[in-house]
Design an enzyme around this catalytic site. Structure first.
Site, short mmCIF file in Angstrom:
data_model
loop_
_atom_site.label_atom_id
_atom_site.label_comp_id
_atom_site.label_asym_id
_atom_site.label_seq_id
_atom_site.Cartn_x
_atom_site.Cartn_y
_atom_site.Cartn_z
N GLY B 74 0.83 -1.26 0.12
CA GLY B 74 -0.06 -0.15 -0.14
C GLY B 74 0.98 1.32 -0.14
O GLY B 74 0.32 2.30 0.66
N LEU B 75 1.95 1.20 -0.58
CA LEU B 75 2.73 2.32 -0.63
C LEU B 75 3.28 3.02 0.27
O LEU B 75 3.55 4.28 0.49
CB LEU B 75 2.07 3.69 -1.72
CG LEU B 75 1.64 3.03 -3.33
CD1 LEU B 75 1.27 4.62 -4.12
CD2 LEU B 75 3.25 2.50 -3.85
N ASN B 128 4.81 5.59 -11.18
CA ASN B 128 4.07 4.47 -10.97
C ASN B 128 2.59 4.55 -11.25
O ASN B 128 2.06 5.02 -10.31
CB ASN B 128 4.14 3.91 -9.43
CG ASN B 128 3.36 2.82 -8.94
OD1 ASN B 128 2.82 2.27 -9.94
ND2 ASN B 128 3.94 2.31 -7.80
N CYS B 131 0.04 0.93 -9.52
CA CYS B 131 -0.11 0.37 -8.12
C CYS B 131 -1.67 -0.28 -7.84
O CYS B 131 -2.60 0.51 -7.85
CB CYS B 131 0.11 1.10 -6.97
SG CYS B 131 0.14 0.28 -5.33
N LYS B 164 5.23 3.10 -15.34
CA LYS B 164 5.19 1.87 -15.20
C LYS B 164 3.57 1.36 -15.34
O LYS B 164 2.84 2.15 -14.88
CB LYS B 164 5.45 1.52 -13.75
CG LYS B 164 5.48 -0.08 -13.41
CD LYS B 164 6.56 -0.21 -12.27
CE LYS B 164 6.69 -1.92 -12.05
NZ LYS B 164 7.37 -2.24 -11.02
N THR B 192 2.05 -5.41 -10.78
CA THR B 192 1.53 -6.80 -10.56
C THR B 192 0.11 -7.03 -11.02
O THR B 192 -0.70 -5.87 -11.29
CB THR B 192 1.85 -6.94 -9.03
OG1 THR B 192 1.01 -5.83 -8.39
CG2 THR B 192 2.83 -7.17 -8.44
N GLY B 242 8.91 -9.09 -14.55
CA GLY B 242 7.78 -10.47 -14.25
C GLY B 242 8.30 -11.55 -13.82
O GLY B 242 8.24 -12.46 -14.71
N GLY B 264 12.26 -8.27 -9.13
CA GLY B 264 11.44 -7.62 -8.02
C GLY B 264 11.36 -8.90 -6.94
O GLY B 264 11.94 -9.00 -6.00
N THR B 265 10.46 -9.94 -7.00
CA THR B 265 10.36 -10.87 -6.25
C THR B 265 11.89 -11.59 -6.04
O THR B 265 12.03 -12.04 -4.80
CB THR B 265 9.27 -11.80 -6.83
OG1 THR B 265 7.94 -11.27 -7.06
CG2 THR B 265 9.00 -13.20 -5.67
#
Lengths: 258, 302
Positions: B74-75, B128, B131, B164, B192, B242, B264-265
């Site tokens: 949530g930023l 961004n 989000c 993005k 995402t 991704g 990212g992940t």
């Protein structure tokens, strides 16, 4: 803290779904502190994230974690073989604060562990060897009481509560704690350390309102991402806003949270 | 022996590595210092900064699914002021810093850019617009709105403007085209996917915010498809993100047309993933006698 490949030294089934995993790493044995955790990579494609497990004890150069099989990650760990390798980041997090103890040797230390929450407390008891330590252990039944003997061997006085009454006090651990606190000779230096389900920790914080002299540090849990303070995934709500369990904790003063 | 070169140039941005740490998975870089040698990192995109400090979403904020992670942070961020206070420390990191930003309205973007424009070390800004963890509708899902916003932002800065995008649109090429037309220099593909996990024990949503954004290997083919489509149609600079976990994933994205590879992940699992992937990419190139990574970009498109 660092990332390293660590060999599995031993894996023992302690109870039906409780396992003790021994890890051979001189670095971890040297640098681990009670209350800290290891972030363990699960070598399985469908499981992306690491699993945080608290350090149970360090003995003869071996670092142990005690865990309960709860999901796929812990099931994977329970199937490891001796000699296999795990990728581990650790030791991580802020552990229990033991600074005060030098000045308060004569007072009682109280450890409260609910269920598998007992895991980090044995390591703590090792550091308190020779001190007057009361340990409160809670479980559903006699079969699920963990580490009673280990604490006794360290010279701790152990009190057990089981929900079905099959061992020790019948009822909630916090009820037993409340009863014993009323007779303890506590002082401003009495320290309590707790780990267990969040409901138990909340209950403890309520009990301690009657004993404001007792300082309590509790270890909290949260689903975790990176484990090193980057992603802000593992926060819990505290009085000062969200805090990261992995970096600001997992140990918090109970008054910070409730 | 032929030398292999992993340097890439994204517009005027010269990067020593194509590997870019995605916004939200590297913080401001400071916590990564003990684990990561930044010489393997092309750029680090900061956690998204908003004008005012944000506390973020209620926990739990992170859940695991098969080969994926759902997050709803949530930023959470210290706000523009908080970022600027930390900037002297952040700029010491030996890595190119790209600042990710999000504004509630044009005025907020104006203030944010006014401050960022003063910092010469910041060469690029990622906006961004995607989000999934906000109550508001995702801007990059609306072609008209995103066009007009990006056109406005273009007027606010001379820095490289990266936008993005959300993957959740019926035609990503259309959106991408209009955002480039509005003046964006680079596209970041993608954010995402909106996702849900239900706790069957408690019989309620697992995440505190109910919904979150899915990342990780689970979305890799979906994002790869979008990168391919956009590159085929527009031949523009793309930073792809991704579910890249290893050099093979990275190569797929490069072959599909990406010049920058977002991690990212991967950062959540291996804080030094950039180093591991960089070294593997280099051995792949040496083995296959590829002198420059640039030569592979878009090569897998037919």
């Amino acid at each position: 803290m660092k990332k390293e490949e660590v060999k599995v030294y031993s894996l023992d089934r302690i109870k039906k779904d409780i396992f003790l995993l021994g890890l051979k790493s001189p670095y971890l044995a040297k640098n681990s502190f009670p209350g800290q955790f290891l972030h363990i990579k699960i070598d399985k494609q469908s499981l992306v994230l690491r699993r945080p497990l608290s350090i149970h004890k360090v003995e003869k150069g071996i670092t142990y974690v005690l865990f309960k099989v709860r999901g796929e990650g812990t099931r994977f760990l329970s199937g490891l073989r001796k000699g296999s390798t795990l990728n581990i980041i650790g030791p991580l997090g802020k552990g229990f604060d033991l600074q005060f103890t030098v000045y308060s040797l004569q007072f009682t230390v109280i450890l409260v562990g609910g269920g598998i929450g007992v895991a980090p407390l044995l390591f703590l008891a090792q550091k308190f060897r020779g001190r007057k330590v009361w340990v409160f252990l809670g479980a559903k039944s006699k079969e699920e009481v963990l580490c009673k003997k280990d604490f006794q061997e360290l010279g701790c006085q152990v009190f057990v509560a089981t929900e079905d009454g099959s061992l020790g006090f019948k009822g909630k651990l916090t009820s037993l704690l409340k009863e014993k606190l009323s007779i303890i000779n506590y002082s401003p230096s009495t320290k309590m350390y707790a780990c267990g389900p969040v409901d138990m920790l909340l209950e403890i914080s309520k009990i301690l309102r009657e004993y404001p002299q007792i300082d309590c540090q509790a270890s909290f849990e949260q689903f975790m991402g990176c484990g090193i303070g980057v992603c802000r995934g593992c926060v819990i709500k505290t009085k000062q806003g969200f805090k990261r369990v992995c970096k600001d904790g997992p140990v918090f003063n109970i008054k910070e949270v409730f | 022996m032929e030398k292999s070169d992993l340097r890439v140039k994204i517009k005027s941005l010269q990067l020593r590595s194509p590997l870019i740490l995605c916004s939200g998975t590297a913080g401001f870089g400071l916590e990564l210092k003990p684990y990561l040698d930044f010489k393997y990192v092309g750029a680090l995109i900061t956690k998204t900064i908003t004008l005012n400090k944000r506390g973020g979403n209620p926990p739990p904020r992170i859940a695991e699914t098969s080969s994926g992670v759902i997050n709803s942070i949530g930023l959470e961020n210290p706000g523009l002021r908080g970022f600027l206070t930390q900037w002297p420390e952040i700029k010491k990191l030996p890595v190119q810093i790209i600042v990710s930003i999000y504004g509630e309205n044009k005025r907020e973007y104006e203030i944010i850019f006014r401050e960022l424009n003063r910092i010469k070390e910041i060469k690029a800004v990622e906006v961004n617009l995607s989000c999934p963890n906000l109550e508001k509708k995702i801007i990059s899902q609306d072609k008209k709105k995103s066009f007009s916003l990006v056109r406005y932002l273009r007027g606010l800065t001379k820095k490289i403007l990266i936008v993005k995008l959300s993957p959740e649109v019926s035609d990503i090429v259309e959106i991408a085209k209009s955002i480039l037309k509005a003046g964006a220099d680079v596209l970041s593909l993608t954010n995402t996917f909106s996702a849900l996990k239900i706790d069957i024990g408690k019989r309620k949503p697992f995440l505190g915010n109910i919904f979150g954004g899915l990342s990780g290997p689970a979305i890799k083919p979906l994002v790869l498809y979008r990168v391919y489509k956009v590159y085929q149609a527009l031949r523009c600079p793309i930073i792809a993100s991704g579910g890249v976990l290893n050099y093979k994933d990275a190569l797929e994205f490069i072959l599909a047309g990406a010049i920058g590879i977002g991690l990212g992940t991967a950062n959540l699992v291996e804080p030094d993933s950039a180093e591991i992937i960089f070294k593997d990419l280099l051995s792949y190139m040496k083995k296959n006698k590829i002198s420059s990574l640039k030569n592979l970009v878009g090569n897998g498109c037919k």
